[in-house]
Design a protein around this motif. Sequence first.
Motif, PDB file in Angstrom:
ATOM      1  N   VAL A 124       0.887  -1.169   0.000  1.00  0.00           N
ATOM      2  CA  VAL A 124       0.000   0.000   0.000  1.00  0.00           C
ATOM      3  C   VAL A 124       0.918   1.210   0.000  1.00  0.00           C
ATOM      4  O   VAL A 124       1.700   1.386   0.926  1.00  0.00           O
ATOM      5  N   SER A 125       0.852   2.007  -1.061  1.00  0.00           N
ATOM      6  CA  SER A 125       1.734   3.172  -1.088  1.00  0.00           C
ATOM      7  C   SER A 125       0.914   4.424  -0.796  1.00  0.00           C
ATOM      8  O   SER A 125      -0.292   4.463  -1.049  1.00  0.00           O
ATOM      9  N   PHE A 126       1.593   5.402  -0.235  1.00  0.00           N
ATOM     10  CA  PHE A 126       0.912   6.616   0.231  1.00  0.00           C
ATOM     11  C   PHE A 126       1.314   7.831  -0.610  1.00  0.00           C
ATOM     12  O   PHE A 126       2.486   8.012  -0.916  1.00  0.00           O
ATOM     13  N   LYS A 127       0.297   8.597  -0.971  1.00  0.00           N
ATOM     14  CA  LYS A 127       0.533   9.781  -1.822  1.00  0.00           C
ATOM     15  C   LYS A 127       0.197  11.051  -1.054  1.00  0.00           C
ATOM     16  O   LYS A 127      -0.203  10.984   0.111  1.00  0.00           O
ATOM     17  N   ALA A 128       0.266  12.142  -1.763  1.00  0.00           N
ATOM     18  CA  ALA A 128      -0.029  13.421  -1.119  1.00  0.00           C
ATOM     19  C   ALA A 128      -1.476  13.443  -0.630  1.00  0.00           C
ATOM     20  O   ALA A 128      -2.348  12.804  -1.209  1.00  0.00           O
ATOM     21  N   GLY A 129      -1.681  14.144   0.462  1.00  0.00           N
ATOM     22  CA  GLY A 129      -3.032  14.364   0.948  1.00  0.00           C
ATOM     23  C   GLY A 129      -3.709  13.141   1.537  1.00  0.00           C
ATOM     24  O   GLY A 129      -4.928  13.082   1.603  1.00  0.00           O
ATOM     25  N   GLY A 130      -2.926  12.131   1.945  1.00  0.00           N
ATOM     26  CA  GLY A 130      -3.506  10.976   2.621  1.00  0.00           C
ATOM     27  C   GLY A 130      -4.128   9.955   1.686  1.00  0.00           C
ATOM     28  O   GLY A 130      -4.823   9.045   2.128  1.00  0.00           O
ATOM     29  N   HIS A 131      -3.895  10.096   0.384  1.00  0.00           N
ATOM     30  CA  HIS A 131      -4.395   9.073  -0.543  1.00  0.00           C
ATOM     31  C   HIS A 131      -3.481   7.864  -0.501  1.00  0.00           C
ATOM     32  O   HIS A 131      -2.258   8.005  -0.416  1.00  0.00           O
ATOM     33  N   SER A 132      -4.088   6.691  -0.560  1.00  0.00           N
ATOM     34  CA  SER A 132      -3.273   5.475  -0.557  1.00  0.00           C
ATOM     35  C   SER A 132      -3.758   4.549  -1.658  1.00  0.00           C
ATOM     36  O   SER A 132      -4.910   4.631  -2.081  1.00  0.00           O
ATOM     37  N   ALA A 133      -2.861   3.702  -2.119  1.00  0.00           N
ATOM     38  CA  ALA A 133      -3.211   2.795  -3.210  1.00  0.00           C
ATOM     39  C   ALA A 133      -2.589   1.431  -2.977  1.00  0.00           C
ATOM     40  O   ALA A 133      -1.435   1.332  -2.556  1.00  0.00           O
ATOM     41  N   LEU A 134      -3.379   0.415  -3.236  1.00  0.00           N
ATOM     42  CA  LEU A 134      -2.852  -0.945  -3.194  1.00  0.00           C
ATOM     43  C   LEU A 134      -2.240  -1.217  -4.561  1.00  0.00           C
ATOM     44  O   LEU A 134      -2.929  -1.094  -5.579  1.00  0.00           O
ATOM     45  N   GLU A 135      -0.952  -1.546  -4.566  1.00  0.00           N
ATOM     46  CA  GLU A 135      -0.267  -1.654  -5.852  1.00  0.00           C
ATOM     47  C   GLU A 135       0.535  -2.942  -5.952  1.00  0.00           C
ATOM     48  O   GLU A 135       0.954  -3.490  -4.934  1.00  0.00           O
ATOM     49  N   THR A 136       0.723  -3.358  -7.175  1.00  0.00           N
ATOM     50  CA  THR A 136       1.670  -4.450  -7.416  1.00  0.00           C
ATOM     51  C   THR A 136       2.853  -3.852  -8.179  1.00  0.00           C
ATOM     52  O   THR A 136       2.680  -2.930  -8.976  1.00  0.00           O
ATOM     53  N   PHE A 137       4.026  -4.366  -7.893  1.00  0.00           N
ATOM     54  CA  PHE A 137       5.231  -3.813  -8.499  1.00  0.00           C
ATOM     55  C   PHE A 137       5.907  -4.875  -9.356  1.00  0.00           C
ATOM     56  O   PHE A 137       6.289  -5.942  -8.854  1.00  0.00           O
ATOM     57  N   VAL A 138       6.026  -4.596 -10.637  1.00  0.00           N
ATOM     58  CA  VAL A 138       6.663  -5.533 -11.564  1.00  0.00           C
ATOM     59  C   VAL A 138       7.721  -4.789 -12.364  1.00  0.00           C
ATOM     60  O   VAL A 138       7.384  -3.849 -13.085  1.00  0.00           O
ATOM     61  N   PRO A 139       8.990  -5.112 -12.268  1.00  0.00           N
ATOM     62  CA  PRO A 139       9.546  -6.088 -11.326  1.00  0.00           C
ATOM     63  C   PRO A 139       9.473  -5.555  -9.894  1.00  0.00           C
ATOM     64  O   PRO A 139       9.235  -4.357  -9.701  1.00  0.00           O
ATOM     65  N   PRO A 140       9.681  -6.425  -8.933  1.00  0.00           N
ATOM     66  CA  PRO A 140       9.550  -5.990  -7.544  1.00  0.00           C
ATOM     67  C   PRO A 140      10.458  -4.804  -7.224  1.00  0.00           C
ATOM     68  O   PRO A 140      11.512  -4.632  -7.823  1.00  0.00           O
ATOM     69  N   ARG A 141      10.005  -4.042  -6.272  1.00  0.00           N
ATOM     70  CA  ARG A 141      10.648  -2.782  -5.931  1.00  0.00           C
ATOM     71  C   ARG A 141      11.585  -2.990  -4.755  1.00  0.00           C
ATOM     72  O   ARG A 141      11.218  -3.651  -3.774  1.00  0.00           O
ATOM     73  N   ARG A 142      12.771  -2.436  -4.850  1.00  0.00           N
ATOM     74  CA  ARG A 142      13.798  -2.659  -3.817  1.00  0.00           C
ATOM     75  C   ARG A 142      13.660  -1.646  -2.683  1.00  0.00           C
ATOM     76  O   ARG A 142      13.546  -0.444  -2.936  1.00  0.00           O
ATOM     77  N   ALA A 143      13.665  -2.121  -1.456  1.00  0.00           N
ATOM     78  CA  ALA A 143      13.513  -1.218  -0.299  1.00  0.00           C
ATOM     79  C   ALA A 143      14.829  -0.509  -0.003  1.00  0.00           C
ATOM     80  O   ALA A 143      15.896  -1.113  -0.024  1.00  0.00           O
ATOM     81  N   ASN A 144      14.732   0.798   0.259  1.00  0.00           N
ATOM     82  CA  ASN A 144      15.908   1.593   0.675  1.00  0.00           C
ATOM     83  C   ASN A 144      15.979   1.727   2.175  1.00  0.00           C
ATOM     84  O   ASN A 144      17.004   2.111   2.725  1.00  0.00           O
TER      85      ASN A 144
END
Length: 1018
Positions: A222-242
């Motif tokens: 679940v990624s978070f955007k401006a203004g408290g909007h959130s989205a359930l997303e799939t990442f292809v290819p997978p996204r690397r955590a920093n």
Amino acid sequence: MLGRAQGYPRPGTLGTPSGSSAGSCRVTVATLRAPGTPRRTRRRRHRRDRRGEPRCWSPESTGTGTDRHRHRHPNRRPSVTRMLSTSQPSPERVPSPEEQEWAGPEALCPGWLEDEAPDGEVPGHSGDPDSATHAYEQLQSALCQEGLPPTLDCSAEPRTGFGLLDMTVCILGSPIPFLPVLLEGGTRCPGAMVLCLSPAWASRVPSETSPGAWSLLLSQGVSFKAGGHSALETFVPPRRANYVTGTFAPGDPEGGWVGELARDLDCPTGGSAPLAHRLEDTLVARWVLAARGDLPVPPTLAFVLSARGDLPAEPAAPGVRLVRLEDPQGQQSLVQEEVGAFLGGTAMEPYSQVVVRPAGWRWRGTGTRSTHRKEEGAAVVQAVSARLRGLTEEDSVLLEATVPTARLPVPPPRSPAPRLPMALRICTLVCRSWGDRPQLCQVACAVGRAESPVRHGAALPQGLDSSLQQWGVAAPGQRQALARRLREAAEAAMGALLATEAELSSQQRGGTRARTDILGVDFLLACVDEALELVALGTNSQRCLETCALAEAMGRGVGEPRGELPRLLAEAVLHRAQCHLVEGKDILLIGAGGVSKSFVWEAARDYGLRIHLVESDPEHFAAGLVQTFLPYDSREHRRDEEHAERVLELLRSRGLRPHACLSYWDDCVVLAALVCQGLGLRGAPPAAVRVAKQKSRTHRHLQRCRRGRPPPAAFAVPCRRLQSHGDVERAAGAVPFPAVAKLEFGAGGVGVRLVENAGQCHAHAARLWRDLRDDADHPGIGLGWGNAMLLMEYVPGTEHDVDLVVFEGRLLGAWVSDNGPTRVPAFLETAACLPSCLPADRQAQLVRAALECCRACGLRDGVFNVELKLGPAGPRLLEINPRMGGFYLRDWIREVYGPDLLLAAVLVALGVPPVLPARPAARTHLAGVMCLASEHGESLAGGGGMEALRELHGRGLVRLNRLFEEPEGAGEYEEPLLSVACAGATLAEACERLLGLCQGLGIDSPRYPVEHFLSHFK
Ligand SMILES: Nc1ncnc2c1ncn2[C@@H]1O[C@H](COP(=O)(O)OP(=O)(O)O)[C@@H](O)[C@H]1O
Ligand SMILES: [Mg+2]
């Protein structure tokens, strides 16, 4: 002071024999569950108890449309469950809307309810899809409470294209404790914050950069955007955590898989299961707080097995006595002796009650304890002995004083009703802020009955000030003093913890990169020797976060503005992620600079930058400190275009493809801009840098910028170019006197002179054109562009530097510093201070003027240093240095505010907007003076002053920033040698210290009146 007794007197017998006291033990051993005995958490019990069946329901089985969210987002539900649950169909019926309403408050604060619940249960819900669905529901409910839209399901269209420069802050586990951070972070860096609710959403792969470590890849979140909007997303290819953190707290249902996923990662990790275990272990925590943080803790006697290895062999912690037992069974006499000595010791004198309890992370929140009066020695021994029978290597048995909360006379009007004995617990949340400094983020208090400990979650939190007032601390000054001491104590606690953690092996930490970034510390307000004293109780990884987040959310219910908590935490984690982002990046640096830039090489190593250095001096000391050294003579700057071509060829021939290109060296800014352009990298355009580099062009350009309110022209100053003596008369007709004559491309203040009339201007130009012809005459001051001059109107007012971070024309950060009077007729800088003493509105004028000037010149991406004067009619521009601030500025800004200009410059050059404090708060005040070889050379070198300064610098008592190793320039072309600065809680204090130092070292003299220089800072 509490708990300072190192050892206890050892009477031969027990304190006061009291055979009958055994019966007073309130908790019998038989009713207690041993740690590790599986038991459902209270939350899960609640969930079942209320409805008689699990609340989790599989959306596949639901078609009735009773879910409010589903109504609004018909697409969301099915795919959420595709991800969340396995194929197991749920037999549950759909809960009625009323039941769903019921679920609200509980779902909001699981940790809150659960705080003291788990009874030592070892976390073990790993991968339970039921718990992921539940977590998702919790999130929806919490978003709804915040008045935010439900999470949008965007999972059908996979997100692609996440690359090396995308930030991913991954929060693992339950959504609630970190929700304020996710929302704030989502607004600051849209899309960077990703919540991972299920172990199935992430995977671990061997790290490509750190052998033995792992990278965490996210395929969903679940990624978070401006203004408290959130989205359930799939990442292809997978996204690397920093950056990774999560709910590691023992007892948290997600703790198991969260700890497992976050173990041994190659990116910075905020906490880990082993670190959380240490925090939750009262004995370890108290030892750290007392021994390393110098904080009073309740007098504590601890019994551990001798084999226990995670404690120092001889912990000299005031207030904590550690007894190692070979065989807990056969050491009755030792236990008796120790307990007797403890109860009869001086540390126990002020107290009448003690508690016996098992401690260790498994026991967190179990509430397992027995309370005794101090006199009941035999009962205490019995209780300790009984506890010792179950002792394992990970636990301890603690005997500790019950520290009562101070009782103060409550101010009138007093109610005639009897006063119940109450206790106050102060919960603090501290984060590892910029430059690893502990920073207090929030305080929340809880009040409860005095008989038993006040627990997190047992009462609604309240503020410190009102709690202290309620407690009878009537004087506002006293309350402020306590708040200050609390801040110091909480930050000292984190400092101690970080120092201790740094000594642990990476295995003990749960990974080389694992550090505690967010820490909870609980305090009591005690009365010791008739004075109020803050007594540190223990630490935690999550409970204070939840409590403080609740306090913050509650405040908004009564219209309080958003507090600092989410902002500080979001900035801390985003900053960490950015540090990881720059690791291993190839940075092309144009120009190494002199000794004043020595910090760069150390910083580059610390940030893990791969520096490829283009430098004119083939013998430069930095050659051995960089990845690639590319000697190339670019000192003739009139041929920068040609140099840029050569440098690009050099890169091609070496196969180098840098991620970023920059320069902090005045002489090389144009070349760097050209190379940047050639490589297609982000940076200020060469034309813009050229305008800024040439002083008269800057002003002439700004004079033509007539759009804006006020237009940038308002900040420009009349000036004329002087290429020959013939230009002087013409210039004198256009520029009023007194005026300033200086080098067009100059730097370091060399050759700047106040002139009262055309005659003086002629004379100065004649000398200058004779003495300074090319770079060899005075390296590094722009003579490679020639020695043309300009005549500029003299600008009255106070002088200031504004250091700006600009990204795509947007201001991301600005710091204003003040300069003392310059020494006329040359303009040698004498003194400076940070933060500025100007009021906020005047600083705002300077920052806005600086930004508008940069933008008007076309400088839209980079770190810039703008010099201005502030007169009665507002700011006027002196010059723009299209590079980061020189001399002491990077050091000072880091020291006072935390952020690093160098890192910001690298990030902008990489194309990443740096995260900087939205509300920069000064942590200290710095005042400094410049030392000159001509004035101070003798006293510094001969008189041993330099040695003294170095020594004081080493001890952190002064800040020394060297501009040159050797005296540079002579007579009227002299540049300062170094800057000496002192810090203070106020500017006055800093100035006072500095003056004392300067007097002591002979820097102050009638010819160099430091007191006068500093007198401008008021
Ligand atoms: N027009 C001016 N009016 C007043 N002071 C000036 C003016 N121009 C320069 N100065 C003084 O001279 C110093 C150096 O001038 P500056 O243009 O910044 O050259 P440099 O690039 O060498 O630093 C300034 O910091 C300021 O104190
Ligand atoms: Mg200057």
